[in-house]
Design a protein around this motif. Structure first.
Motif, PDB file in Angstrom:
ATOM      1  N   LEU A  69      23.686  22.965  80.047  1.00  0.00           N
ATOM      2  CA  LEU A  69      24.640  22.140  79.312  1.00  0.00           C
ATOM      3  C   LEU A  69      24.372  22.179  77.813  1.00  0.00           C
ATOM      4  O   LEU A  69      25.298  22.238  77.008  1.00  0.00           O
ATOM      5  CB  LEU A  69      24.606  20.696  79.822  1.00  0.00           C
ATOM      6  N   PHE A  70      23.088  22.152  77.417  1.00  0.00           N
ATOM      7  CA  PHE A  70      22.732  22.287  75.999  1.00  0.00           C
ATOM      8  C   PHE A  70      23.274  23.601  75.454  1.00  0.00           C
ATOM      9  O   PHE A  70      23.861  23.668  74.384  1.00  0.00           O
ATOM     10  CB  PHE A  70      21.220  22.259  75.777  1.00  0.00           C
ATOM     11  N   TRP A  71      23.055  24.668  76.222  1.00  0.00           N
ATOM     12  CA  TRP A  71      23.488  26.002  75.779  1.00  0.00           C
ATOM     13  C   TRP A  71      25.002  26.031  75.591  1.00  0.00           C
ATOM     14  O   TRP A  71      25.501  26.553  74.593  1.00  0.00           O
ATOM     15  CB  TRP A  71      23.047  27.041  76.816  1.00  0.00           C
ATOM     16  N   LEU A  72      25.746  25.454  76.523  1.00  0.00           N
ATOM     17  CA  LEU A  72      27.208  25.432  76.414  1.00  0.00           C
ATOM     18  C   LEU A  72      27.685  24.602  75.231  1.00  0.00           C
ATOM     19  O   LEU A  72      28.574  25.010  74.488  1.00  0.00           O
ATOM     20  CB  LEU A  72      27.833  24.862  77.696  1.00  0.00           C
ATOM     21  N   LEU A  73      27.097  23.417  75.061  1.00  0.00           N
ATOM     22  CA  LEU A  73      27.571  22.515  74.016  1.00  0.00           C
ATOM     23  C   LEU A  73      27.099  22.906  72.620  1.00  0.00           C
ATOM     24  O   LEU A  73      27.512  22.297  71.641  1.00  0.00           O
ATOM     25  CB  LEU A  73      27.185  21.076  74.334  1.00  0.00           C
ATOM     26  N   ARG A  74      26.255  23.910  72.508  1.00  0.00           N
ATOM     27  CA  ARG A  74      25.895  24.444  71.192  1.00  0.00           C
ATOM     28  C   ARG A  74      27.044  25.273  70.606  1.00  0.00           C
ATOM     29  O   ARG A  74      27.072  25.524  69.420  1.00  0.00           O
ATOM     30  CB  ARG A  74      24.655  25.324  71.278  1.00  0.00           C
ATOM     31  N   ARG A  75      27.935  25.695  71.448  1.00  0.00           N
ATOM     32  CA  ARG A  75      29.093  26.469  70.994  1.00  0.00           C
ATOM     33  C   ARG A  75      30.120  25.500  70.431  1.00  0.00           C
ATOM     34  O   ARG A  75      30.602  24.617  71.152  1.00  0.00           O
ATOM     35  CB  ARG A  75      29.703  27.262  72.143  1.00  0.00           C
ATOM     36  N   PRO A  76      30.467  25.658  69.140  1.00  0.00           N
ATOM     37  CA  PRO A  76      31.402  24.718  68.517  1.00  0.00           C
ATOM     38  C   PRO A  76      32.738  24.622  69.257  1.00  0.00           C
ATOM     39  O   PRO A  76      33.296  23.534  69.365  1.00  0.00           O
ATOM     40  CB  PRO A  76      31.587  25.283  67.106  1.00  0.00           C
ATOM     41  N   ARG A  94      37.301   7.934  75.161  1.00  0.00           N
ATOM     42  CA  ARG A  94      35.871   8.000  75.466  1.00  0.00           C
ATOM     43  C   ARG A  94      35.118   8.550  74.253  1.00  0.00           C
ATOM     44  O   ARG A  94      35.613   9.434  73.567  1.00  0.00           O
ATOM     45  CB  ARG A  94      35.612   8.901  76.667  1.00  0.00           C
ATOM     46  N   PRO A  95      33.909   8.064  73.991  1.00  0.00           N
ATOM     47  CA  PRO A  95      33.136   8.582  72.863  1.00  0.00           C
ATOM     48  C   PRO A  95      32.647  10.002  73.150  1.00  0.00           C
ATOM     49  O   PRO A  95      32.538  10.399  74.315  1.00  0.00           O
ATOM     50  CB  PRO A  95      31.953   7.607  72.760  1.00  0.00           C
ATOM     51  N   PRO A  96      32.341  10.767  72.088  1.00  0.00           N
ATOM     52  CA  PRO A  96      31.817  12.124  72.313  1.00  0.00           C
ATOM     53  C   PRO A  96      30.447  12.069  72.987  1.00  0.00           C
ATOM     54  O   PRO A  96      29.772  11.040  72.963  1.00  0.00           O
ATOM     55  CB  PRO A  96      31.716  12.704  70.903  1.00  0.00           C
ATOM     56  N   PHE A  97      30.062  13.174  73.583  1.00  0.00           N
ATOM     57  CA  PHE A  97      28.745  13.257  74.199  1.00  0.00           C
ATOM     58  C   PHE A  97      27.668  13.121  73.136  1.00  0.00           C
ATOM     59  O   PHE A  97      27.779  13.677  72.045  1.00  0.00           O
ATOM     60  CB  PHE A  97      28.548  14.589  74.930  1.00  0.00           C
ATOM     61  N   THR A  98      26.620  12.375  73.443  1.00  0.00           N
ATOM     62  CA  THR A  98      25.454  12.287  72.588  1.00  0.00           C
ATOM     63  C   THR A  98      24.629  13.541  72.830  1.00  0.00           C
ATOM     64  O   THR A  98      24.333  13.881  73.979  1.00  0.00           O
ATOM     65  CB  THR A  98      24.611  11.038  72.961  1.00  0.00           C
ATOM     66  N   LEU A  99      24.271  14.222  71.735  1.00  0.00           N
ATOM     67  CA  LEU A  99      23.519  15.462  71.851  1.00  0.00           C
ATOM     68  C   LEU A  99      22.091  15.246  71.368  1.00  0.00           C
ATOM     69  O   LEU A  99      21.835  14.340  70.567  1.00  0.00           O
ATOM     70  CB  LEU A  99      24.205  16.560  71.045  1.00  0.00           C
ATOM     71  N   PRO A 100      21.152  16.067  71.829  1.00  0.00           N
ATOM     72  CA  PRO A 100      19.767  15.916  71.392  1.00  0.00           C
ATOM     73  C   PRO A 100      19.609  16.115  69.889  1.00  0.00           C
ATOM     74  O   PRO A 100      20.414  16.807  69.251  1.00  0.00           O
ATOM     75  CB  PRO A 100      19.018  17.014  72.140  1.00  0.00           C
ATOM     76  N   GLU A 101      18.573  15.514  69.324  1.00  0.00           N
ATOM     77  CA  GLU A 101      18.291  15.664  67.889  1.00  0.00           C
ATOM     78  C   GLU A 101      18.155  17.149  67.545  1.00  0.00           C
ATOM     79  O   GLU A 101      17.557  17.909  68.287  1.00  0.00           O
ATOM     80  CB  GLU A 101      16.990  14.953  67.534  1.00  0.00           C
ATOM     81  N   GLY A 102      18.728  17.519  66.410  1.00  0.00           N
ATOM     82  CA  GLY A 102      18.624  18.883  65.921  1.00  0.00           C
ATOM     83  C   GLY A 102      19.603  19.854  66.558  1.00  0.00           C
ATOM     84  O   GLY A 102      19.647  21.019  66.219  1.00  0.00           O
ATOM     85  N   MET A 103      20.391  19.383  67.503  1.00  0.00           N
ATOM     86  CA  MET A 103      21.365  20.263  68.155  1.00  0.00           C
ATOM     87  C   MET A 103      22.653  20.241  67.352  1.00  0.00           C
ATOM     88  O   MET A 103      23.213  19.202  67.098  1.00  0.00           O
ATOM     89  CB  MET A 103      21.644  19.788  69.579  1.00  0.00           C
ATOM     90  N   HIS A 104      23.079  21.410  66.925  1.00  0.00           N
ATOM     91  CA  HIS A 104      24.277  21.514  66.091  1.00  0.00           C
ATOM     92  C   HIS A 104      25.530  21.485  66.944  1.00  0.00           C
ATOM     93  O   HIS A 104      25.570  22.010  68.022  1.00  0.00           O
ATOM     94  CB  HIS A 104      24.237  22.798  65.273  1.00  0.00           C
ATOM     95  N   ARG A 105      26.561  20.867  66.403  1.00  0.00           N
ATOM     96  CA  ARG A 105      27.856  20.828  67.102  1.00  0.00           C
ATOM     97  C   ARG A 105      28.697  22.006  66.722  1.00  0.00           C
ATOM     98  O   ARG A 105      28.731  22.501  65.709  1.00  0.00           O
ATOM     99  CB  ARG A 105      28.602  19.542  66.762  1.00  0.00           C
TER     100      ARG A 105
END
Length: 128
Positions: A95-102, A117-128
């Motif tokens: 899921l991290f790998w997929l959501l790194r793609r803008p 619904r609010p956007p997904f919270t992503l881990p620190e340092g993970m770019h949108r």
């Protein structure tokens, strides 16, 4: 049955598969909590756990079949639905790998925004 009948059945099954997997994916993405990716929830074994994982693995297997050339349907989308539902090793990393793609993150969060619904919270340092 003749060839035209089989072709019609194949087309109807393909369109139904595309509509159904798209609908299921959208419902899942909208209903998931915004901290689904970063929260570490303990696994609770029981009937709900069993049914959810059976459904998830069934969707993964159906997605693999739909990914075979010549079989109509959204194979990758069905596999993605199954991965969201089932407790699969490496699920968060995928899921991290997929959501790194803008493009993916943007499409998912636009869909969530459309339904309030609010956007997904992503881990620190993970770019949108």
């Amino acid at each position: 049955m003749d060839r035209a009948t089989w072709l019609t059945i194949g087309i109807v099954a393909g369109v139904a598969s595309i509509v159904l997997t798209t609908l299921v994916t959208a419902i899942l993405l909208v209903r998931l909590p915004s901290d689904f990716i970063v929260a570490h929830r303990p696994v609770k074994f029981g009937p709900y756990f069993l049914m959810r994982n059976l459904l998830g693995w069934l969707l993964i297997l159906v997605g693999i079949v739909l990914s075979i050339p010549g079989v109509p349907g959204q194979g990758l989308l069905t596999i993605f639905c199954g991965l969201l539902i089932a407790d699969v090793p490496g699920k968060r990393r995928m899921l991290f790998w997929l959501l790194r793609r803008p493009a993916v993150a943007g499409a998912v969060n636009r869909l969530r925004h459309k339904f309030g619904r609010p956007p997904f919270t992503l881990p620190e340092g993970m770019h949108r």
